[in-house]
Design a protein around this motif. Structure first.
Motif, short mmCIF file in Angstrom:
data_model
loop_
_atom_site.label_atom_id
_atom_site.label_comp_id
_atom_site.label_asym_id
_atom_site.label_seq_id
_atom_site.Cartn_x
_atom_site.Cartn_y
_atom_site.Cartn_z
N GLY A 235 53.15 33.19 37.24
CA GLY A 235 52.60 32.95 35.92
C GLY A 235 51.15 32.52 36.01
O GLY A 235 50.71 31.60 35.34
N CYS A 236 50.39 33.22 36.84
CA CYS A 236 49.02 32.81 37.17
C CYS A 236 48.05 32.97 36.01
O CYS A 236 46.95 32.41 36.03
N GLY A 237 48.43 33.75 34.99
CA GLY A 237 47.52 33.96 33.87
C GLY A 237 46.23 34.60 34.31
O GLY A 237 46.23 35.61 35.03
N THR A 238 45.12 34.01 33.93
CA THR A 238 43.81 34.57 34.28
C THR A 238 43.37 34.18 35.68
O THR A 238 42.25 34.51 36.09
N GLY A 239 44.22 33.47 36.41
CA GLY A 239 43.97 33.21 37.82
C GLY A 239 43.00 32.08 38.12
O GLY A 239 42.50 31.97 39.24
N ALA A 240 42.78 31.20 37.15
CA ALA A 240 41.75 30.18 37.32
C ALA A 240 42.01 29.27 38.52
O ALA A 240 41.08 28.91 39.25
N MET A 241 43.27 28.88 38.74
CA MET A 241 43.56 27.97 39.84
C MET A 241 43.25 28.61 41.19
O MET A 241 42.58 28.01 42.04
N LEU A 242 43.72 29.83 41.39
CA LEU A 242 43.50 30.48 42.68
C LEU A 242 42.03 30.85 42.88
O LEU A 242 41.51 30.77 44.00
N ARG A 243 41.36 31.23 41.81
CA ARG A 243 39.95 31.57 41.93
C ARG A 243 39.13 30.36 42.36
O ARG A 243 38.26 30.45 43.22
N LEU A 244 39.44 29.19 41.78
CA LEU A 244 38.71 27.99 42.18
C LEU A 244 39.07 27.58 43.61
O LEU A 244 38.20 27.11 44.36
N ALA A 245 40.33 27.77 43.99
CA ALA A 245 40.72 27.46 45.37
C ALA A 245 39.89 28.28 46.36
O ALA A 245 39.41 27.75 47.37
N ARG A 246 39.72 29.54 46.05
CA ARG A 246 38.91 30.39 46.94
C ARG A 246 37.45 29.95 46.93
O ARG A 246 36.81 29.88 47.99
N GLU A 247 36.95 29.63 45.76
CA GLU A 247 35.55 29.17 45.66
C GLU A 247 35.32 27.91 46.48
O GLU A 247 34.24 27.70 47.03
N ARG A 248 36.36 27.07 46.56
CA ARG A 248 36.21 25.80 47.29
C ARG A 248 36.66 25.90 48.74
O ARG A 248 36.86 24.88 49.39
N GLY A 249 36.82 27.10 49.22
CA GLY A 249 36.98 27.27 50.66
C GLY A 249 38.36 27.60 51.17
O GLY A 249 38.55 27.63 52.40
N HIS A 250 39.34 27.86 50.30
CA HIS A 250 40.67 28.24 50.80
C HIS A 250 40.55 29.59 51.50
O HIS A 250 40.10 30.58 50.93
N ARG A 251 41.01 29.66 52.76
CA ARG A 251 40.86 30.88 53.56
C ARG A 251 42.19 31.60 53.81
O ARG A 251 42.22 32.61 54.51
N GLY A 252 43.26 31.08 53.24
CA GLY A 252 44.56 31.67 53.49
C GLY A 252 44.92 32.76 52.49
O GLY A 252 44.07 33.30 51.78
N ARG A 253 46.21 33.07 52.44
CA ARG A 253 46.72 34.12 51.57
C ARG A 253 46.99 33.56 50.18
O ARG A 253 47.78 32.63 50.02
N LEU A 254 46.36 34.13 49.19
CA LEU A 254 46.53 33.72 47.81
C LEU A 254 46.99 34.91 46.99
O LEU A 254 46.32 35.96 46.99
N VAL A 255 48.11 34.75 46.26
CA VAL A 255 48.66 35.83 45.45
C VAL A 255 48.99 35.27 44.07
O VAL A 255 49.67 34.24 43.95
N GLY A 256 48.52 35.96 43.04
CA GLY A 256 48.84 35.59 41.67
C GLY A 256 49.76 36.63 41.05
O GLY A 256 49.53 37.83 41.20
N LEU A 257 50.79 36.16 40.35
CA LEU A 257 51.80 37.03 39.75
C LEU A 257 51.90 36.71 38.26
O LEU A 257 52.09 35.54 37.88
N ASP A 258 51.77 37.73 37.41
CA ASP A 258 51.86 37.49 35.97
C ASP A 258 52.17 38.82 35.27
O ASP A 258 51.68 39.87 35.69
N PRO A 259 52.96 38.78 34.18
CA PRO A 259 53.27 40.02 33.45
C PRO A 259 52.20 40.43 32.44
O PRO A 259 52.29 41.53 31.88
N ASP A 260 51.20 39.57 32.20
CA ASP A 260 50.19 39.84 31.18
C ASP A 260 49.03 40.63 31.78
O ASP A 260 48.21 40.10 32.52
N ARG A 261 48.96 41.91 31.42
CA ARG A 261 47.95 42.79 32.02
C ARG A 261 46.53 42.35 31.66
O ARG A 261 45.62 42.40 32.50
N ALA A 262 46.32 41.92 30.42
CA ALA A 262 44.98 41.51 30.01
C ALA A 262 44.53 40.27 30.78
O ALA A 262 43.36 40.16 31.16
N ALA A 263 45.46 39.33 30.99
CA ALA A 263 45.11 38.15 31.78
C ALA A 263 44.76 38.54 33.21
O ALA A 263 43.78 38.03 33.79
#
Length: 246
Positions: free
Chosen positions: A42-70
């Motif tokens: 239920g990642c939505g627009t992916g804000a949490m994972l995007r910020l994690a990457r911006e702040r240096g997360h180097r591992g595997r990040l996957v977002g899952l959501d049924p909302d195509r526009a998000a």
């Protein structure tokens, strides 16, 4: 017109991801940054994972959501994997260390079948010992009673990404058992309605959540009644759960 893309952009305006300023985001973020692989259900627009990457997360990040526009908004960041699908379609055998379901997204699982199939898929997406972190509103707080135009705190006035002044508020249509049906109305300042967003939310109590988790092969590692990690009491507004896959 107020398109699906507009609705997705509005979500980011209404719910900015800010682990430094918001206690709920601040609760999740250390778990995410400390896990080498994360599935955000239920990642939505992916804000949490995007910020994690911006702040240096180097591992595997996957977002899952049924909302195509998000997801279209989430895909502005291409170094994260974005998958269109429901919680019940979480990737089996993926071996994630952590799965998350924040922003009360768990409450969008309405039927017992929805809950069981989603938990089974999330369980199978985690490695043994992997954690599932999620939150729900505690039904005893009756949050839906404040989702009304009569509550001035529920009606917000904002400027969206297209520089349009908007008003956004809720109406509850029904409360049947533990399921609340509501509308979110996007309107111009003069009251002209641009879009009505419909939602069903299920309010499971602590005991019911525990039964579903146990049946799906999870042990509850911790549960909190607020974002400061206080225990659940008779006045708690949240049920914040850290579960571990057996």
């Amino acid at each position: 017109m107020f398109s699906d893309a507009d609705a997705a952009a509005l979500y980011d305006v209404l719910n900015p991801w800010d682990p430094d300023g918001r206690p709920d985001d601040g609760f999740y973020f250390p778990f995410v940054m400390g896990a080498e692989s994360v599935l955000d259900v239920g990642c939505g627009t992916g804000a949490m994972l995007r910020l994690a990457r911006e702040r240096g997360h180097r591992g595997r990040l996957v977002g899952l959501d049924p909302d195509r526009a998000a997801l279209d908004r989430a895909r502005r960041r291409s170094d994260i994997t974005w998958v269109e699908g429901t919680a019940a379609q979480a990737p089996s055998g993926a071996g994630f260390v952590l799965a998350t379901m924040n922003g009360h997204a768990f409450q969008c699982l309405i039927t017992d079948h929805d809950v069981r199939s989603s938990l089974a898929a999330i369980h199978d997406a985690l490695r043994p010992g992997g954690r599932f972190l999620f939150d729900t509103r505690h039904p005893q707080a009756r949050a839906w009673e404040n989702w009304t135009p009569a509550n001035p705190d529920d009606m917000v006035e904002i400027v969206d990404a297209a520089s349009r002044p908007l008003r956004y508020g809720h109406h509850v249509d029904s409360v049947v058992g533990d399921v609340v049906t509501l509308r979110g109305t996007v309107a111009q300042p003069d009251g002209t309605v641009l879009r009505v967003l419909h939602d069903d939310l299920r309010f499971l109590d602590v005991a019911s959540l525990g039964r579903f988790l146990a049946a799906a092969g999870f042990d509850i590692e911790a549960q909190y009644g607020d974002w400061n990690r206080e225990p659940i009491t008779t006045s708690s507004r949240e049920i914040i759960t850290v579960a571990r896959r057996r």
